[in-house]
Structures are given as C-alpha cells and as structure tokens.
Write an enzyme that holds these catalytic residues in place. Sequence first.
Site, PDB file in Angstrom:
ATOM      1  N   HIS A 246       0.613  -0.864   0.348  1.00 58.96           N
ATOM      2  CA  HIS A 246      -0.180  -0.332  -0.440  1.00 58.96           C
ATOM      3  C   HIS A 246       1.442   1.235   0.073  1.00 58.96           C
ATOM      4  CE1 HIS A 246      -4.228   1.481   1.018  1.00 58.96           C
ATOM      5  NE2 HIS A 246      -3.444   2.202   1.166  1.00 58.96           N
TER       6      HIS A 246
ATOM      7  N   GLU B 177      -4.351  -0.399  -5.060  1.00 61.20           N
ATOM      8  CA  GLU B 177      -4.562   0.967  -6.094  1.00 61.20           C
ATOM      9  C   GLU B 177      -3.069   0.960  -7.047  1.00 61.20           C
ATOM     10  OE1 GLU B 177      -6.149   4.091  -4.253  1.00 61.20           O
ATOM     11  OE2 GLU B 177      -8.370   3.076  -3.990  1.00 61.20           O
TER      12      GLU B 177
ATOM     13  N   ASN C 266     -11.968  -0.779  -5.343  1.00 65.04           N
ATOM     14  CA  ASN C 266     -12.199   0.851  -3.946  1.00 65.04           C
ATOM     15  C   ASN C 266     -12.794   1.642  -4.932  1.00 65.04           C
ATOM     16  OD1 ASN C 266     -10.293  -0.848  -2.080  1.00 65.04           O
ATOM     17  ND2 ASN C 266      -8.917   0.332  -2.596  1.00 65.04           N
TER      18      ASN C 266
ATOM     19  N   TYR D 245     -14.678   5.615  -5.104  1.00 65.79           N
ATOM     20  CA  TYR D 245     -14.995   6.372  -3.957  1.00 65.79           C
ATOM     21  C   TYR D 245     -16.325   6.992  -4.563  1.00 65.79           C
ATOM     22  CZ  TYR D 245     -11.796   5.632  -0.826  1.00 65.79           C
ATOM     23  OH  TYR D 245     -11.083   4.363   0.391  1.00 65.79           O
TER      24      TYR D 245
HETATM   25  C1  FCB Z   1      -7.671   5.315  -1.038  1.00 65.42           C
HETATM   26  C2  FCB Z   1      -6.217   4.673  -0.612  1.00 65.42           C
HETATM   27  C3  FCB Z   1      -6.404   4.986   1.290  1.00 65.42           C
HETATM   28  C4  FCB Z   1      -6.673   6.450   1.192  1.00 65.42           C
HETATM   29  C5  FCB Z   1      -8.465   6.096   0.425  1.00 65.42           C
HETATM   30  C6  FCB Z   1      -9.212   7.758   1.419  1.00 65.42           C
HETATM   31  O1  FCB Z   1      -7.163   5.653  -2.770  1.00 65.42           O
HETATM   32  O2  FCB Z   1      -5.784   3.575  -1.506  1.00 65.42           O
HETATM   33  O3  FCB Z   1      -5.179   5.118   1.211  1.00 65.42           O
HETATM   34  O4  FCB Z   1      -6.707   6.689   1.366  1.00 65.42           O
HETATM   35  O5  FCB Z   1      -7.896   6.559  -1.039  1.00 65.42           O
END
Ligand code: FCB
Length: 468
Positions: free
Chosen positions: A133, A178, A307, A309
Amino acid sequence: MPEEVRSTSDSEGVVTHRFPPGFVWGAATAAFQIEGSTTVDGRTDSIWDEFCRRPGAVCDGDTGDPAVDHYRRYERDVALMAELGLGAYRFSIAWPRVRPDGGEVNPRGLDFYERLVDLLLDNGIAPWATFYHWDLPQALEERGGWTNRDTAYRFAEYVDAVLGRLGDRVPVWTTLNEPWCSAFLGYASGIHAPGRTEPRAAVAAVHHLLLAHGLGIAAVRAQAPAADAGVTLNLFPVEAADPDSPADREAARIVDGLQNRIFLDPVLRGAYPADMVEHLAPYGLTEHIQDGDLELISAPLDLLGVNYYRGHMVSGAPDNAPQGPSDWIGAEHVRFLSTGMPLTDSGWEVQPPGLLDTLIRVHQDYPAIPLHITENGAAYRDVFADDGTIRDVDRIEFLDAHLRAAHAAIERGVDLRGYFYWSLLDNFEWAEGYAKRFGIVHVDYTTQVRTPKQSARWYAKVISDNGF
Ligand code: FCB
C-alpha cells in the site's frame, strides 16, 4: 438471487436490505497511514518518509510520525474492532519494516505483524493483508523504483519473507492496493511519492507493478496454497459530459482506459487493451513487456478488491488548454467536470449510483470473479457535540447510500461478497496530511484518544444485523 437477499418492506414501508449469509463486513487501514514508529525496530525510510520531507509536498508539512501510533497501540485498536463486531480487518504490511532497504529480512518487522495477526485471530477477526500500500523502500526508489523491472523481483522476495512467517494463518492476501495511484500519482502528476513527473516512468511503473502482482500471486500459491489471493484496484465509472460529442466520448474512452482497463484487462483477460497499447506507444508501454509476463499477471485470482469513491465526468474539447503534469498521459487537455452532487470534505462528489455501475461493469465485461469492496468511505469535518459524541450524520448517509448500491448489485446478480469501510480510524491521508478525516473512529492527534463516531455505532448495527 438467493431469496434472503431480496429487499423487503414492512407494513410501514420500511425497506430492509439483507445481505447474503457469510457476507464479509470489515474496515480498512494502511501501514504508513496509521502505524507511526517509523524509525524503530529496524524500519528504514519508505518513499513516503522521503516525500514528506519535501517542502510543500504534504499539507501542513505532516509526516507519518506518529500518525495514530498504531504500532504501539494495536492492542487497543484490535479491541475496538472487536467492540464494533468487525468480521475482517484489511491492513497493509510495511515493506520497509520487513526488508528495510529492499535487502535483508528484518525479523523484528515481521514480529509486529505476527503479533497483530495472532491477536486478530484470537478475537475472531479475519486478517486481510495487503503486501503493498504505497510504501516502497526509499533505497529501491534510488535504484529506479517502479520504473526498474528489478523492483518487481525484490517485491517477490519481500512477499516470500512475509509468507514464510504468516502464510499459515492469514486467510486472504492482496498483492497491491491501487496500482493506478502508485504509477500515475507517483510518477506522472507527482502528487504522491516519489513525486516524479515523467510520463514514460509512469508507464514503466504500470507494467512493473502488474508484474509484481503476478509474482506475488505465484508466491502465495506456492507458499500459502490454502489462502485466497487477489489485487485491489480503484475503479471509476467514466461518463462523457455530452454523450453526443465525439470529443467527449473519446475523452471518456481514454480516461476509462488509463484508469480502469489498463489494470483490469491484463489481470483478468491476460492482455493490455489494444487502444491503450496504441495510446501509450509513444511512452514505451510495450518495451517493458517480456515473454511470460502476461501469463503471470493474469494468473487466476480468488477475488478482486474494488475501491470505490466516485466517478469521472469528462470533456475532451480539443481547445481545452493542456494542463501541467497530469495523470492523464497523452490526454492532458481532458477536463473533469462536476455532476452537481454534494461534496465530501475531500471535494469528492457523493455518487452512490457509480458504485452499482462499477460493480455491474466488472461483472458483465470480465470473466466471473468474486468481488469485494475493499474501500469506500468519506472525509467530513467531524465535530464533537457538547455531550462528547460525534454525530457524523453525513457519513452515515454516505454509508447508507453506498450499502444500498452494493445491495442492489447483489440483487442484480453481481457476486459481491464483502464490504470494507475506509477507514477504521482517522489517519494520514497522503498528500492531504491529517486534514481529512475518513474514520468511523475519531482520533485526537494530540492525545491519541480514540472515540467511535456515531457512524461506527450505525455500522456495528449493520454488521450485527447483516443488513439495515
Ligand atoms: C484510497 C487509498 C487509501 C485512502 C483512501 C481515501 O485511494 O487507497 O489509502 O487514502 O483513498
């Protein structure tokens, strides 16, 4: 769809969203964002320690020390996870603790993760470990970092060292978190460590990260045959601002290629997308591919971590002025537009339908693979009420809306098996430093006191009811 998953409504019209039996409920963190103790027990610098020293690179000059002091407070943190009823905890292992400088194994670094994993298991919480990470040993960056193919082989050695100690008890391993961020934010726009702004370097990094993933999977298969293994990608739905505009549609194709397909296709289909091979030809993508690489990269996985968002809405008007160093290699004139949805404290739009779109897209366009949402969450400006509680209603609404989208995906036949909220604790949000709070548990950075927010209580109830 299993009958028990169908949404039901009671006589007052209250809808219940029940998740499938065995659905994994968790929360996520990452080593550099929470551990602190960056110079103890043999750890050496990662690229993020170095990046934090660069004036102006990180908001307020924040650093990874003491972060939330998890390295010393992990027992309390595991107790907190148990109180919330988490079924799984997704964390990452710090390469610079385990093989400082990318070289010799440091047993004291492994000791920490062994203590953590054993404590999680004792508490009935499944440890989900990520090998990478973003905290590359700085010594490896000095030898070219992810632009150097050798870094992938050093990664495989590091993975071997971790598996030698923990391969018998961690049920789920993810190779990378990521890789898009590592490659493009790290080497193209330079807003993340190592802060380089060289498009060709970013393209080399894409391939070497994917190679590292493939080598990592091979190591897990060899050393931990009973464990599940996968990778976590940050996927975004990409929409043309004007679907009738060829330039906007073209922008959407390129952004989708660079964001999503350049990772999904090699991993799940064994080939880079043809349009991206062409798009990135001037930046040398194919120069890095050697015989056998794509076979390794596309080895079958047990799960894909998603992931999510938000999404992107893009315009590609050719007269858009090109930007400075950009993540969008070869498409620097593309503009990202607002869709008008409310913003989190990160300035990110709240777009729950995009989660459903993303899950359905992977389900429809790629060979069948179990999916887990390995991150989803929001930063808000949390404030203490007079009674000492944090009523983060906006975060609860965010969670509620995204869990509805996750549930809708299951109802539509997507093989979604788990959800991890980002993040368990407020923490070091990379270039944003400590300014953005994503946790369901508040951390006072002066006293290190942890206070579960109202969202933590709400989430704990979802977990205990397997729905809401
Ligand atoms: C992602 C990351 C994580 C965190 C979130 C908000 O891109 O994997 O570490 O910072 O965003």
